[in-house]
Design an enzyme around this catalytic site. Structure first.
Site, short mmCIF file in Angstrom:
data_model
loop_
_atom_site.label_atom_id
_atom_site.label_comp_id
_atom_site.label_asym_id
_atom_site.label_seq_id
_atom_site.Cartn_x
_atom_site.Cartn_y
_atom_site.Cartn_z
N ASP A 83 -20.26 113.67 179.83
CA ASP A 83 -20.90 112.40 180.16
C ASP A 83 -21.64 112.52 181.50
OD1 ASP A 83 -21.27 109.60 180.90
OD2 ASP A 83 -19.86 109.19 179.27
N SER A 147 -39.74 104.69 179.83
CA SER A 147 -40.10 103.88 178.67
C SER A 147 -41.26 102.94 179.00
CB SER A 147 -38.87 103.06 178.28
OG SER A 147 -39.23 101.94 177.54
N TYR A 171 -32.33 97.10 180.25
CA TYR A 171 -32.74 98.46 179.83
C TYR A 171 -34.00 98.87 180.58
CZ TYR A 171 -34.99 102.10 177.07
OH TYR A 171 -35.64 103.26 176.69
N ARG A 299 -36.93 88.23 169.21
CA ARG A 299 -35.73 88.57 170.00
C ARG A 299 -36.05 88.50 171.49
NH1 ARG A 299 -33.98 94.21 167.42
NH2 ARG A 299 -36.04 94.65 168.30
#
Ligand SMILES: NC(=O)c1ccc[n+]([C@@H]2O[C@H](COP(=O)([O-])OP(=O)(O)OC[C@H]3O[C@@H](n4cnc5c(N)ncnc54)[C@H](O)[C@@H]3O)[C@@H](O)[C@H]2O)c1
Length: 338
Positions: A83, A147, A171, A299
């Site tokens: 991780d 992103s 995010y 959404r």
């Protein structure tokens, strides 16, 4: 590339020599790459390309959204289950690594609104751990997956890297924080970093089954079974869909881009957009399905329109998208059929 260089050599020997050193030589020398998120959609495609080119790859994943079935068995590939939130794990996997392609992250906008702290720990703290470990291990280049969501819902199109950013979800904020950390490590610790702002990537192996799945795998799966997919909103929202091969090219080009291109983030898209209603027609034609989509409420956190300007990536990373939306959809639908 080599044939092109041979012709150019007669015309301008100095420039050709520089091009060879910058673009060809690195790909001829075997290097060691670390791919985080290697069991995920993009990470698993990266490993395939790199081992085919003869590079050694170390892969890290905690299987939070990735799959064991995505991992290949290959003499040049070594997998470590772990991780990025654990600094010692990051230090161990960075040893002896030349290039890092950092893909590990939790990826869904709606889920990040439900669990913002989880996204902060996973995406931001995890990336900071990896940057620290990469700096201390003397890694040559750190490429991080960002992103298009960092732009938010501003009406101006196409999205250009110099625009003010207005992230609309935890995010998107986590991705922007990673970009800032990347730039900081480039500027103050001399770890060369590049951020890649992916615009709606699609292709084989993308998971259609999660409640937060991306639209193309969901639509393909539904239409191939002649079922109705759900569209959130009126379907007139637009996206710049980018086939996976273009994203793999971008990662590899970012590793050999000149140092002057580092410490910045670049749009990775096709420079073209399509509405979800048009996309439905494309996929219906491709699959021969007669199913009709169902429309539901928009959404929270979703942006209305998205379109990349790819000029900066073309100039600074020597990048051009190779596969069109239609060709990419064809290849992807073949994969889902089989
Ligand atoms: N797919 C897209 O359209 C898209 C668009 C924009 C940005 N991105 C970014 O690209 C990257 C890759 O996306 P993807 O579509 O392959 O997603 P994915 O969910 O398929 O892959 C992410 C991988 O990271 C792993 N992971 C997550 N947290 C981890 C942790 N703490 N430690 C170790 N491994 C961890 C997951 O198990 C998974 O295998 C992500 O950073 C994502 O935010 C993707």
């Amino acid at each position: 590339m080599l044939i092109h260089l041979r012709v150019k050599l007669q015309e301008n020997p100095t420039q050709t020599y520089c091009q060879f050193i910058r673009h060809v030589l690195p790909s001829l020398i075997m290097s060691t790459y670390l791919i985080t998120g290697v069991a995920g959609f993009i990470g698993s495609h990266l490993v395939n390309r790199l081992v085919t080119m003869g590079h050694e790859v170390v892969g890290l994943d905690n299987f939070s959204s990735g799959f064991r079935e995505n991992l290949i068995s290959h003499p040049l590939f070594r997998f470590i289950e772990g991780d990025i939130r654990d600094l010692e794990t990051c230090q161990a996997v960075c040893k002896g690594v030349d290039f890092i392609l950092h893909q590990a992250a939790l990826g869904s906008v709606p889920r990040s609104i439900e669990e913002p702290l989880l996204y902060h720990h996973n995406n931001v703290t995890g990336t900071l751990n990896l940057l620290l470990a990469a700096r201390d291990a003397g890694v040559k280049r750190f490429v991080l997956a960002s992103s298009s969501s960092v732009y938010g819902d501003t009406p101006i199109l196409p999205k250009i890297e110099t625009m003010p950013l207005q992230p609309k979800s935890p995010y998107a904020i986590s991705k922007l924080a990673c970009e800032h950390y990347g730039k900081l490590f480039n500027d103050i610790y001399e770890l060369p970093t590049i951020g890649l702002r992916y615009f709606n990537v699609f292709g084989p192996r993308q998971n259609p089954d999660s409640q937060y799945a991306a639209v193309i795998p969901k639509f393909l799966k539904a239409f191939l079974s002649n079922e109705s997919p759900t569209i959130f909103g009126d379907g007139e929202q637009t996206r710049d869909f980018t086939f996976i091969d273009n994203v793999i090219d971008a990662n590899l080009k970012a590793c050999v881009a000149p140092l002057s291109s580092c410490g910045a983030s670049y749009n990775i898209g096709c420079g073209d957009r399509i509405s979800l209603n048009q996309l439905v027609i494309e996929i219906q034609t491709l699959t021969g399905s007669t199913a009709k989509p169902i429309y539901a409420d928009t959404r929270l956190g979703d942006v209305r329109d998205s379109l990349a300007s790819i000029q900066l990536a073309t100039e600074c990373l020597n990048l051009a998208p190779q596969i069109s939306l239609r060709d990419g959809l064809n290849q992807t639908s073949h994969w889902y059929r089989s």
